[in-house]
Scaffold this active site. Structure first.
Site, PDB file in Angstrom:
ATOM      1  N   ASP A 179       2.506   0.576  -3.245  1.00  0.00           N
ATOM      2  CA  ASP A 179       1.971   0.827  -4.558  1.00  0.00           C
ATOM      3  C   ASP A 179       0.461   1.217  -4.584  1.00  0.00           C
ATOM      4  O   ASP A 179      -0.133   0.299  -4.534  1.00  0.00           O
ATOM      5  CB  ASP A 179       2.341  -0.067  -5.717  1.00  0.00           C
ATOM      6  CG  ASP A 179       2.155   0.101  -6.981  1.00  0.00           C
ATOM      7  OD1 ASP A 179       1.280   1.232  -7.385  1.00  0.00           O
ATOM      8  OD2 ASP A 179       2.795  -0.274  -8.028  1.00  0.00           O
ATOM      9  N   HIS A 180       0.151   2.471  -4.720  1.00  0.00           N
ATOM     10  CA  HIS A 180      -1.381   2.695  -4.388  1.00  0.00           C
ATOM     11  C   HIS A 180      -2.013   2.222  -5.654  1.00  0.00           C
ATOM     12  O   HIS A 180      -3.403   2.279  -5.347  1.00  0.00           O
ATOM     13  CB  HIS A 180      -1.705   4.248  -4.188  1.00  0.00           C
ATOM     14  CG  HIS A 180      -2.869   4.300  -3.263  1.00  0.00           C
ATOM     15  ND1 HIS A 180      -3.686   3.608  -2.954  1.00  0.00           N
ATOM     16  CD2 HIS A 180      -2.815   5.492  -2.273  1.00  0.00           C
ATOM     17  CE1 HIS A 180      -4.581   3.852  -1.955  1.00  0.00           C
ATOM     18  NE2 HIS A 180      -4.109   5.245  -1.618  1.00  0.00           N
ATOM     19  N   ARG A 181      -1.505   1.792  -6.494  1.00  0.00           N
ATOM     20  CA  ARG A 181      -2.257   1.270  -7.769  1.00  0.00           C
ATOM     21  C   ARG A 181      -2.783  -0.260  -7.429  1.00  0.00           C
ATOM     22  O   ARG A 181      -4.064  -0.658  -7.837  1.00  0.00           O
ATOM     23  CB  ARG A 181      -1.682   1.070  -9.185  1.00  0.00           C
ATOM     24  CG  ARG A 181      -1.207   2.487  -9.578  1.00  0.00           C
ATOM     25  CD  ARG A 181      -0.186   2.136 -10.776  1.00  0.00           C
ATOM     26  NE  ARG A 181       1.122   1.526 -10.287  1.00  0.00           N
ATOM     27  CZ  ARG A 181       2.231   1.459 -10.929  1.00  0.00           C
ATOM     28  NH1 ARG A 181       2.247   1.486 -12.318  1.00  0.00           N
ATOM     29  NH2 ARG A 181       3.118   0.730 -10.425  1.00  0.00           N
TER      30      ARG A 181
END
Ligand code: CAO
Length: 267
Positions: A238-240
């Site tokens: 999850d790049h967040r």
């Protein structure tokens, strides 16, 4: 008074309610639902929320030659003396847990408002299980406190229960990180989908000798082609929450453990 009764027939669940007062007895059958439908619905819900996660992918090749030899050496003995079927998964699950201890952010979850990151203490490693009833994701709980053999034992139990549709809700609940061994069926790479609220998942490709064209060849000191057992691993994160560099460092550490599996004895 009310009497509740549950009935499980093949894939059908009936919830039967008898209602009686002084004058009459009424019978309600209020729920008739296929378990397969429940599982498919859970999958649908979780995959829908996965769509909101900005996935990024990262792939690498691990040389598992040492691990292949180690497993070959001890597999029969483990079966004979402990009754445990030893595949590659217990080593990989344990090594993931050791690497998570160094990179705990990969064992975290975003809260429902996406404002706080919750670091989970336990490494509950989910393993995708392909069953006649559909894909299931039970997890091995608290892997950080288990040995490779403990993990193997629990994986055997979960696999067997999954195949027989006997997994309990607690077997399925509370996973904190996931692995999908698609390579046990075939294939080299995959693009795994994150199982929310988790923040990362790894897909394991088929362990194959590097003479094939899809992986980099390995050479010995003299420059001669060396036979090696290579597994490609495909990560989604999850790049967040997870930066590419963190994923790469975690994967490097895991690679180190799996390429030198005797290190796992220390954990
Ligand atoms: N490469 C090469 N061989 C592999 C392998 C791999 N990646 N994974 C397993 N094998 C071998 C095992 O070592 C075993 O060999 P032996 O018979 O010599 O011991 C054999 O294949 C069968 O293994 P297994 O499948 O019974 O056991 P496992 O612990 O390796 O895997 C499980 C268990 C549940 C992960 C697997 O059976 C499974 O269901 N995989 C599919 C997961 C899936 O569908 N993912 C997709 C999710 S997205 O839709």
């Amino acid at each position: 008074f009310l009497i509740f009764a549950g009935l499980y027939l093949s894939h059908i669940v009936l919830l039967i309610i008898f209602y009686t007062d002084n004058n009459s007895v009424k019978l309600y059958i209020i729920c008739v639902m296929s378990l397969t439908t429940i599982q498919s619905k859970a999958m649908l819900r979780s995959m829908k929320s996965s769509l909101n996660i900005p996935h990024f992918g990262y792939n690498d090749e691990y040389d598992l030659t040492e691990l292949v030899l180690l497993r070959k050496r001890i597999k029969k003995e483990v079966k004979h003396s402990h009754g445990i079927k030893l595949s590659y998964m217990p080593f990989i699950v344990k090594a993931v847990s050791v690497a998570l201890s160094k990179y705990p952010i990969l064992n975290s979850q975003l809260d429902s408002n996406h404002e706080n990151l919750i670091y989970k203490t336990n490494h509950n490693i989910g393993v995708a299980v392909d069953t006649p009833h559909g894909l299931l994701l039970p997890s091995v709980k608290s892997v950080q406190n288990m040995s490779v053999l403990d993990v193997a034992n629990e994986l055997n139990r979960l696999h067997e229960a999954g195949l027989n549709n006997k997994l309990s809700p607690s077997d399925i609940a509370d996973g904190t990180f996931s692995l999908s061994n698609i390579g046990s069926i075939g294939g080299t790479y995959a693009s795994p989908v994150i199982f929310p609220p988790q923040v990362a998942i790894g897909a394991l490709g088929k362990i194959q000798v590097n003479m094939c064209m899809c992986v980099l060849p390995r050479f010995d000191r003299n420059g001669d082609l060396l036979k090696a057992h290579i597994m490609c691993i495909s990560w989604s994160a999850d790049h967040r929450v997870i930066e590419g560099a963190t994923m790469a460092r975690f994967s490097n550490l895991l690679k180190d453990f799996l390429e030198n599996p005797s290190q796992l004895l220390l954990h």
